[in-house]
Design a protein around this motif. Structure first.
Motif, short mmCIF file in Angstrom:
data_model
loop_
_atom_site.label_atom_id
_atom_site.label_comp_id
_atom_site.label_asym_id
_atom_site.label_seq_id
_atom_site.Cartn_x
_atom_site.Cartn_y
_atom_site.Cartn_z
N ILE A 291 49.57 47.07 41.02
CA ILE A 291 49.09 46.38 41.27
C ILE A 291 47.96 47.09 41.18
O ILE A 291 47.77 48.31 41.72
N ASN A 292 46.29 46.23 41.68
CA ASN A 292 45.52 46.48 41.33
C ASN A 292 44.44 46.24 42.12
O ASN A 292 43.51 45.69 43.16
N ARG A 293 43.35 45.46 41.48
CA ARG A 293 42.83 44.17 42.23
C ARG A 293 42.43 43.78 43.41
O ARG A 293 43.64 42.57 43.02
N MET A 294 42.29 43.06 44.03
CA MET A 294 42.15 42.37 44.56
C MET A 294 41.70 40.66 44.04
O MET A 294 40.82 40.57 43.82
N VAL A 295 42.28 39.41 44.43
CA VAL A 295 41.93 38.20 44.29
C VAL A 295 41.83 38.01 46.11
O VAL A 295 41.54 37.67 46.52
N THR A 326 35.13 40.97 43.45
CA THR A 326 33.65 40.83 43.65
C THR A 326 33.66 40.02 44.86
O THR A 326 34.57 39.52 45.81
N GLY A 327 32.12 38.78 44.55
CA GLY A 327 31.86 37.89 45.93
C GLY A 327 31.76 36.98 45.64
O GLY A 327 32.36 36.47 45.01
N GLY A 351 27.61 41.83 51.56
CA GLY A 351 28.20 42.22 50.41
C GLY A 351 29.21 41.98 49.05
O GLY A 351 30.31 41.66 50.05
N LYS A 352 29.40 42.39 48.33
CA LYS A 352 30.12 41.44 47.33
C LYS A 352 31.65 41.75 47.72
O LYS A 352 32.48 40.78 47.58
N TYR A 353 31.78 43.16 48.50
CA TYR A 353 33.42 43.59 49.16
C TYR A 353 33.76 43.05 50.75
O TYR A 353 34.40 42.87 51.06
N GLU A 379 33.25 35.73 39.33
CA GLU A 379 33.68 35.51 38.64
C GLU A 379 34.07 34.53 37.20
O GLU A 379 34.30 34.31 37.02
N GLY A 380 34.21 33.36 38.60
CA GLY A 380 34.91 32.28 38.63
C GLY A 380 36.48 32.41 38.83
O GLY A 380 36.70 31.05 38.54
#
Length: 407
Positions: A291-295, A326-327, A351-353, A379-380
């Protein structure tokens, strides 16, 4: 950072029952009252407790190791989650119940030019950085997975947003001097496995990620020292990534010249390598990756499921959203099951997080109603209309639906 010097550089002891004492108590002994999380399939009743050190009234998911969920109404008050209401999740129950801050040391070793041992005073003397970021358990909302999967049956409260203060991991690594050929950086904390052959909880990041200047070692949270249950005295902060990487009570950093083969990186916290980390129950042969980046996710915070409101009158809705890694670009609301969408107004950007506040005034017609909330990040990437499923109950981010009645 003088304000933290006195608080951190002293002997810090739990003045209340302590973790060791709490582990001997039953859930009923800890319960103040109960709450129904309305999980599908039932079994959603949880005790509420105020028995844990430095914590307010929390949802008790488990006593040992402690799993404490943030009551959802907390998120309606502010985009910052108070320390005393910030969720708690540990893997092993052997957690220190007292820490001598003067004697504490952070060690950096492995594929480096020089082993480095840092005290809290050493870290406080380094350039400080400040970052607002969401910390979210990989299994947040697992209790809503259908078919049900094993693991803590969280509702939507194993997440929180805080202002983290500390030092850049890159600056700490530079003190040791990372050698050419370094591949990853592994992090370990003071918690210990229950049985000798149990896997020590360690997590790693790729070397470039670890040195990106955003990953940090935090010693403060919302302007105060870290609560012990949230990782005092040091916690790794990996903005935009799930909390499994945010190692608590961090005391050991090892630079590796090869892949991390430890259990919690190689074999645990794996997700399907598919869009949305989804698969079919019972499906085999699916490639799995860490697992890695959040959505992106979004919620309405001032309207509970089953609420009754006045038909034909303005209804002020508000909530929170975050973009994952990201934001937040925009938040949209639907009152007609997704046929049409209304753009919500966004609050200040911390902030973007960070969590981002949204609000919208609507006028519901008479009858049974449903509100859908959808976040699109910068990022869409947009929340999906259908829930994902995987055997670990990770990364839920389906569009939330809140049913209510206008009369």
């Amino acid at each position: 950072m003088r304000m933290f010097n006195e608080a951190l550089c002293r002997r810090t002891l739990l003045k209340r029952a302590g973790i060791a004492g709490l582990s001997l108590l039953s859930s009923s002994a800890l319960a103040d009252d109960a709450i129904d999380l309305w999980l599908p399939g039932g079994v959603g009743t949880r005790a509420m407790t105020t028995a844990f050190p430095d914590k307010g009234r929390m949802i008790l998911q488990r006593t040992r190791p402690p799993l404490l969920e943030t009551p959802f109404e907390t998120f309606d008050n502010d985009i910052f989650t108070p320390n005393q209401l910030f969720y708690v999740r540990w893997h092993w129950s052997n957690i220190p119940s007292n820490i001598d801050a003067d004697a504490f040391r952070l060690t950096v070793h492995g594929h480096v030019n020089t082993n480095v041992v840092l005290s809290l005073r050493d870290l406080l003397a380094m350039p400080a950085v400040d970052l607002v970021a969401v910390n979210q358990c990989s299994g947040n909302s697992r209790g809503f997975f259908q078919p049900r999967v094993p693991g803590g049956q969280w509702s939507n409260g194993s997440m929180g947003n805080a202002r983290w203060t500390g030092v850049r991991l890159k600056d700490v690594l530079d003190r040791a001097g990372v050698k050419s050929g370094a591949v990853a950086v592994r992090f370990n904390g003071l918690d210990e496995q229950v049985l000798p052959d149990g896997p020590d909880f360690m997590k790693s990041l790729a070397i470039d990620h670890a040195r990106d200047g955003e990953v940090m070692i935090a010693y403060a949270m919302n302007g105060q020292q870290l609560p012990l249950l949230n990782g005092f005295p040091l916690r790794l902060v990996v903005p935009g990534w799930y909390a499994t990487y945010w190692v608590k009570m961090l005391n050991d950093i090892e630079v590796l010249d090869g892949p991390d083969e430890s259990f919690w990186t190689k074999s645990a916290y794996l997700i399907p390598d598919t869009p949305g980390a989804t698969m079919t129950p019972g499906e085999t042969g699916v490639k799995m990756v860490p697992i890695n980046r959040m959505v992106p996710r979004s919620f309405v915070t001032n309207l509970a499921a089953g609420a009754r409101v006045t038909a034909g009158a303005p209804l002020e809705l508000r909530g929170i959203a975050f973009g994952g890694d990201t934001g937040v670009k925009n938040v949209d609301v639907s009152l007609d099951r997704g046929a049409t969408w209304l753009a919500a107004s966004l609050g200040a950007d911390a902030g973007k997080y960070s969590f981002r506040r949204w609000q919208l005034s609507v006028t519901p017609s008479r009858g049974d109603q449903a509100i859908m909330i959808r976040c699109t990040n910068s990022e869409g990437k947009t929340q999906p209309a259908e829930a994902n499923w995987n055997p670990s109950g990770f990364m839920r981010n389906v569009i939330e639906i809140t049913n209510f009645v206008a009369a």
